[in-house]
Design a protein around this motif. Structure first.
Motif, mmCIF file in Angstrom:
data_model
loop_
_atom_site.group_PDB
_atom_site.id
_atom_site.type_symbol
_atom_site.label_atom_id
_atom_site.label_comp_id
_atom_site.label_asym_id
_atom_site.label_seq_id
_atom_site.Cartn_x
_atom_site.Cartn_y
_atom_site.Cartn_z
ATOM 1 N N THR A 102 0.922 -1.208 -0.413
ATOM 2 C CA THR A 102 -0.205 -0.170 -0.050
ATOM 3 C C THR A 102 0.474 1.254 -0.214
ATOM 4 N N TYR A 103 2.074 1.405 1.094
ATOM 5 C CA TYR A 103 2.758 2.376 0.989
ATOM 6 C C TYR A 103 3.181 2.554 -0.415
ATOM 7 N N PHE A 104 4.427 1.933 -1.175
ATOM 8 C CA PHE A 104 4.404 2.179 -2.696
ATOM 9 C C PHE A 104 4.037 1.835 -3.858
ATOM 10 N N THR A 105 2.522 1.229 -3.310
ATOM 11 C CA THR A 105 1.333 1.849 -4.514
ATOM 12 C C THR A 105 1.179 3.518 -4.259
ATOM 13 N N VAL A 106 0.729 4.005 -3.696
ATOM 14 C CA VAL A 106 0.849 5.094 -3.204
ATOM 15 C C VAL A 106 2.057 6.090 -3.331
ATOM 16 N N ARG A 107 3.262 6.059 -3.057
ATOM 17 C CA ARG A 107 4.953 6.458 -3.936
ATOM 18 C C ARG A 107 4.609 6.133 -4.476
ATOM 19 N N ARG A 108 4.445 5.896 -5.777
ATOM 20 C CA ARG A 108 5.416 6.249 -6.767
ATOM 21 C C ARG A 108 4.660 7.566 -7.435
ATOM 22 N N HIS A 109 3.257 7.915 -7.243
ATOM 23 C CA HIS A 109 3.143 8.930 -7.674
ATOM 24 C C HIS A 109 2.652 9.786 -6.876
ATOM 25 N N GLY A 119 -0.633 3.891 4.653
ATOM 26 C CA GLY A 119 -0.217 2.600 5.472
ATOM 27 C C GLY A 119 -0.931 2.799 6.810
ATOM 28 N N THR A 120 -0.829 4.351 7.608
ATOM 29 C CA THR A 120 -1.168 3.722 8.977
ATOM 30 C C THR A 120 -2.983 4.155 8.705
ATOM 31 N N VAL A 121 -3.405 3.967 7.731
ATOM 32 C CA VAL A 121 -5.110 4.121 7.518
ATOM 33 C C VAL A 121 -5.193 2.590 8.051
ATOM 34 N N LEU A 122 -4.465 1.727 6.610
ATOM 35 C CA LEU A 122 -4.530 1.124 6.494
ATOM 36 C C LEU A 122 -4.395 -0.246 8.371
ATOM 37 N N LEU A 123 -3.559 0.068 8.712
ATOM 38 C CA LEU A 123 -2.851 -0.117 9.593
ATOM 39 C C LEU A 123 -3.482 0.009 11.388
ATOM 40 N N LEU A 124 -4.670 0.987 10.964
ATOM 41 C CA LEU A 124 -5.733 1.445 11.604
ATOM 42 C C LEU A 124 -6.933 0.905 11.377
ATOM 43 N N THR A 125 -7.226 -0.270 10.490
ATOM 44 C CA THR A 125 -8.062 -0.268 10.122
ATOM 45 C C THR A 125 -8.602 -1.743 10.637
ATOM 46 N N PRO A 126 -9.846 -2.075 11.736
ATOM 47 C CA PRO A 126 -10.508 -2.746 12.869
ATOM 48 C C PRO A 126 -10.091 -4.775 12.289
ATOM 49 N N ALA A 127 -10.838 -4.111 10.834
ATOM 50 C CA ALA A 127 -11.175 -5.582 9.822
ATOM 51 C C ALA A 127 -9.823 -5.830 9.548
ATOM 52 N N PRO A 351 -7.242 -1.973 1.739
ATOM 53 C CA PRO A 351 -6.265 -1.067 1.000
ATOM 54 C C PRO A 351 -6.781 0.394 0.218
ATOM 55 N N PRO A 352 -7.312 0.128 -0.494
ATOM 56 C CA PRO A 352 -8.306 0.273 -1.718
ATOM 57 C C PRO A 352 -8.612 2.527 -0.445
ATOM 58 N N ILE A 353 -8.989 2.647 -0.233
ATOM 59 C CA ILE A 353 -9.381 3.214 1.047
ATOM 60 C C ILE A 353 -8.235 4.173 2.037
ATOM 61 N N ALA A 354 -7.473 3.455 2.086
ATOM 62 C CA ALA A 354 -6.282 3.455 2.825
ATOM 63 C C ALA A 354 -5.165 4.894 1.761
ATOM 64 N N MET A 355 -5.181 4.025 0.597
ATOM 65 C CA MET A 355 -4.280 4.464 -0.364
ATOM 66 C C MET A 355 -5.498 6.223 -1.204
ATOM 67 N N VAL A 356 -6.507 6.175 -1.532
ATOM 68 C CA VAL A 356 -7.264 7.435 -1.418
ATOM 69 C C VAL A 356 -7.462 8.583 -0.747
ATOM 70 N N ILE A 357 -7.479 7.805 0.591
ATOM 71 C CA ILE A 357 -7.123 8.975 1.930
ATOM 72 C C ILE A 357 -5.439 9.606 1.132
ATOM 73 N N GLY A 358 -4.735 8.747 1.486
ATOM 74 C CA GLY A 358 -3.320 9.072 1.341
ATOM 75 C C GLY A 358 -2.833 9.969 0.368
ATOM 76 N N ALA A 359 -3.759 9.310 -0.816
ATOM 77 C CA ALA A 359 -3.331 10.505 -2.426
ATOM 78 C C ALA A 359 -4.057 11.414 -2.620
ATOM 79 N N THR A 360 -5.691 11.511 -1.603
ATOM 80 C CA THR A 360 -6.528 13.273 -1.807
ATOM 81 C C THR A 360 -5.824 13.869 -1.017
ATOM 82 N N TRP A 361 -5.596 13.278 0.305
ATOM 83 C CA TRP A 361 -4.728 14.579 1.315
ATOM 84 C C TRP A 361 -3.486 15.095 0.435
ATOM 85 N N GLU A 362 -3.342 15.040 -0.532
ATOM 86 C CA GLU A 362 -2.144 15.794 -1.037
ATOM 87 C C GLU A 362 -2.442 16.109 -2.129
ATOM 88 N N MET A 363 -3.693 15.522 -3.013
ATOM 89 C CA MET A 363 -4.171 16.474 -3.680
ATOM 90 C C MET A 363 -5.760 17.803 -3.408
#
Length: 611
Positions: A102-109, A119-127, A351-363
């Motif tokens: 998840t980290y490297f998927t977001v980190r690429r761009h 990565g942190t959002v994924l860690l915080l997901t109870p499931a 993972p996709p929720i985590a990716m969206v939260i991380g990427a949209t924060w920057e955008m």
């Protein structure tokens, strides 16, 4: 994108946190899901059981899923011996791997900070906190779905065939893990690449056709071999009525799972009827992984508006489209499926929720000077606060107080987001408010999940002190009204030490099975304790027509099985069908037994008079 030296420390901290989270007190979960643990033990001692995913080393019947996740656990048990660590350790490693992917998927761009947030959002997901410490197939499935998304993002960068074909192979492996659920991602992967991939449209189309062929080959080879094997030369296909693995795929784990009883499957949970808001509205679902789901959708929509004028091949937009499509396809399926749906399924959209939260924060940070985008961001924060308030309010005796605390931070965060105060203290408090609103609830549930023991078929994160603990090995924590038969179906009754001692003393190592018992979870407890095959009559919960009374009688006559174990009060399981009961009633009518503890132990060599 290679990790810079300045970012390495942050990544190392993230990996360390993931390792601690997924490995700490891992053995507190015991065997985890005994159904899959017994299959892993069987596969570790018998290669035929390994290949087919048999519930027992005697190869009576398989589990009702395809065997890829069991292969992983079986190899671990074969290498390191049977223990909690060897059964659950592979899933913990998959959890760490999914966080890294998840980290490297977001980190690429996107920036390092965005990847760290993901990565942190994924860690915080109870499931995730539950399932990456558990031996259900969902851990491997989630890892493979994340890997497939990463590979397709690489394909969108340079259009090389290896990424597309690699994605097909990964999705095929995911299919062997959890059947049709793996295929839900295919439309997103293909559609986004067809739109955002480089090169000519014809070339991209041919690549996707080749990718689909790879999926078919990687997913179908096992099914072809298993189905082509003569029925008398392989274990019964668990979960089917016709001893067919194709039926298992199409009914048990396909249309039957989606349509419920209308598709030949089992009806879903009445407490959470199908509907668009099922995953959010019902706290038994949403508390496991939907804390940030509405916010992610809002932020995704706003970010795609920002990127609307970017070139077709824009890699940032492709990343968001992959993640957003992943969320949408699984959200809709889980929301409307009429068959059995477990709350831990939400790990698949973590993972996709985590990716969206991380990427949209920057955008969206540069867009904060525009009022409409500040209003969207404030709306996302408000939704997070409302969702957290609802989940926390009923989570435990002290949940209402925690809910009010989160709501207070939420309101402050919304105000500071809208008015965009430039004061440094205000900005720092804004960050604190956002973190508390979005992360405090999931953190509490995740920490509680790690601190608590889980067992049975439907593990879930619940707050310490909750009155609705359904997966605890401690019966005193179960809600009132749950009968012994319900417990036997959901968790499996623990193996009685006196019965275990009796079977060890009387066991004939040359026999095919040490004993038989109705229901796989109950049989699994004895098999794992004895480390000898125990036949699960009726499969998972008595709903599979194997063995029939005549088949069971033949096993007795040929000396392949001697003892039958059933609880004295008959509260073994709540059978979906009466197949296990038919065998149990026949045994009671024809054979003598002795009572050991709460168990009736039938000696299948001692027939009753006139029977």
């Amino acid at each position: 994108m290679p990790v810079k030296r300045g970012d390495a420390l942050g990544l190392a901290a993230l990996v360390t946190a993931a390792g601690i989270m997924f490995f700490w007190r891992l053995d507190s979960n015991g065997w985890g899901n005994g159904y899959y643990a017994a299959a892993a033990q069987a596969g570790a001692v018998n290669w035929e059981a390994f290949f087919f995913g048999s519930s027992d080393g005697g190869n009576a019947i398989t589990v009702d899923k395809l065997p890829a996740s069991i292969w992983l656990s079986s190899l671990s048990v074969r290498l390191f011996g049977l223990s909690s660590w060897s059964l659950l350790g592979p899933q913990a490693l998959l959890g760490v791997g999914t966080v890294v992917l998840t980290y490297f998927t977001v980190r690429r761009h996107f920036r390092h900070s965005s990847a760290m947030i993901a990565g942190t959002v994924l860690l915080l997901t109870p499931a995730a906190a539950v399932m990456f410490r558990y031996n259900n197939p969902d851990a491997l499935l989630t890892f493979l779905l994340t890997l497939a998304t990463y590979l397709m993002i690489r394909a969108c960068e340079d259009g090389r065939w290896q990424w597309v074909l690699g994605t097909g192979a990964v999705i095929g492996a995911a299919f062997l893990t959890k059947s049709a659920q793996a295929l839900l991602l295919l439309p997103t992967l293909g559609g986004v690449y067809l739109y955002s991939g480089p090169g000519q449209l014809k070339r991209r189309f041919l690549q996707l056709v080749a990718g689909l062929a790879t999926v078919a080959a990687a997913a179908g080879w096992w099914v072809v071999i298993a189905e082509a094997t003569p029925q008398e030369s392989r274990p019964y296909a668990g979960g089917s009525f016709s001893n067919s693995f194709v039926e298992v795929l199409l009914r048990q784990n396909g249309l039957g799972r989606i349509l419920g009883s209308a598709g030949g499957g089992t009806p879903g949970q009445e407490a959470a009827p199908p509907g668009l808001l099922r995953l959010i509205q019902y706290s038994s679902f949403g508390s496991q992984g939907a804390w940030l789901l509405p916010a992610a959708v809002l932020l995704l929509a706003a970010t795609l508006v920002l990127l609307r004028f970017q070139p077709r091949c824009d890699a940032r937009r492709a990343t968001l489209l992959f993640s957003g499509g992943w969320i949408l396809s699984y959200w809709v399926t889980f929301s409307f499926m009429g068959g059995v749906v477990h709350a831990y399924y939400l790990i698949a959209i973590a993972p996709p929720i985590a990716m969206v939260i991380g990427a949209t924060w920057e955008m969206l940070r540069p867009a904060q000077r525009w009022v409409p985008f500040r209003l969207v961001a404030a709306s996302a924060v408000l939704v997070c606060g409302i969702v957290a308030f609802g989940y926390l309010s009923n989570s435990s005796p002290f949940g209402p107080v925690l809910a009010l605390v989160v709501l207070a931070f939420c309101l402050v965060g919304c105000e500071l987001t809208v008015f965009r105060l430039r004061n440094h203290r205000a900005r720092r408090f804004l960050v604190v408010s956002l973190v508390a609103t979005c992360g405090f609830g999931p953190l509490l549930f995740s920490v509680s999940a790690i601190a608590s023991a889980h067992t049975g078929v439907s593990p879930a994160a619940s707050m310490v002190g909750s009155h609705a603990v359904l997966d605890s090995p401690d019966p005193s924590l179960w809600p009132d009204g749950n009968t012994e038969s319900t417990r036997g179906t959901a968790l499996g009754h623990l193996a009685d030490p006196q019965v275990v001692a009796f079977l060890r003393q009387a066991d004939n190592p040359a026999s095919r099975w040490a004993a038989a018992s109705p229901g796989a979870l109950n049989a699994a407890q004895y098999q794992l304790t004895l480390q000898r095959p125990v036949m699960p009559v009726g499969g998972f919960n008595g709903g599979t027509p194997y063995p029939s009374v005549s088949q069971f009688s033949n096993y007795i006559e040929s000396g392949q099985i001697r003892y039958y174990l059933v609880r004295h009060d008959s509260h073994d399981i709540q059978a979906e069908a009466g197949f296990a009961d038919e065998v149990t009633n026949w045994v009671r009518e024809h054979f003598a037994h002795i009572q050991i503890g709460e168990m009736d132990v039938f000696d299948l060599r001692l027939r009753l008079p006139n029977s």
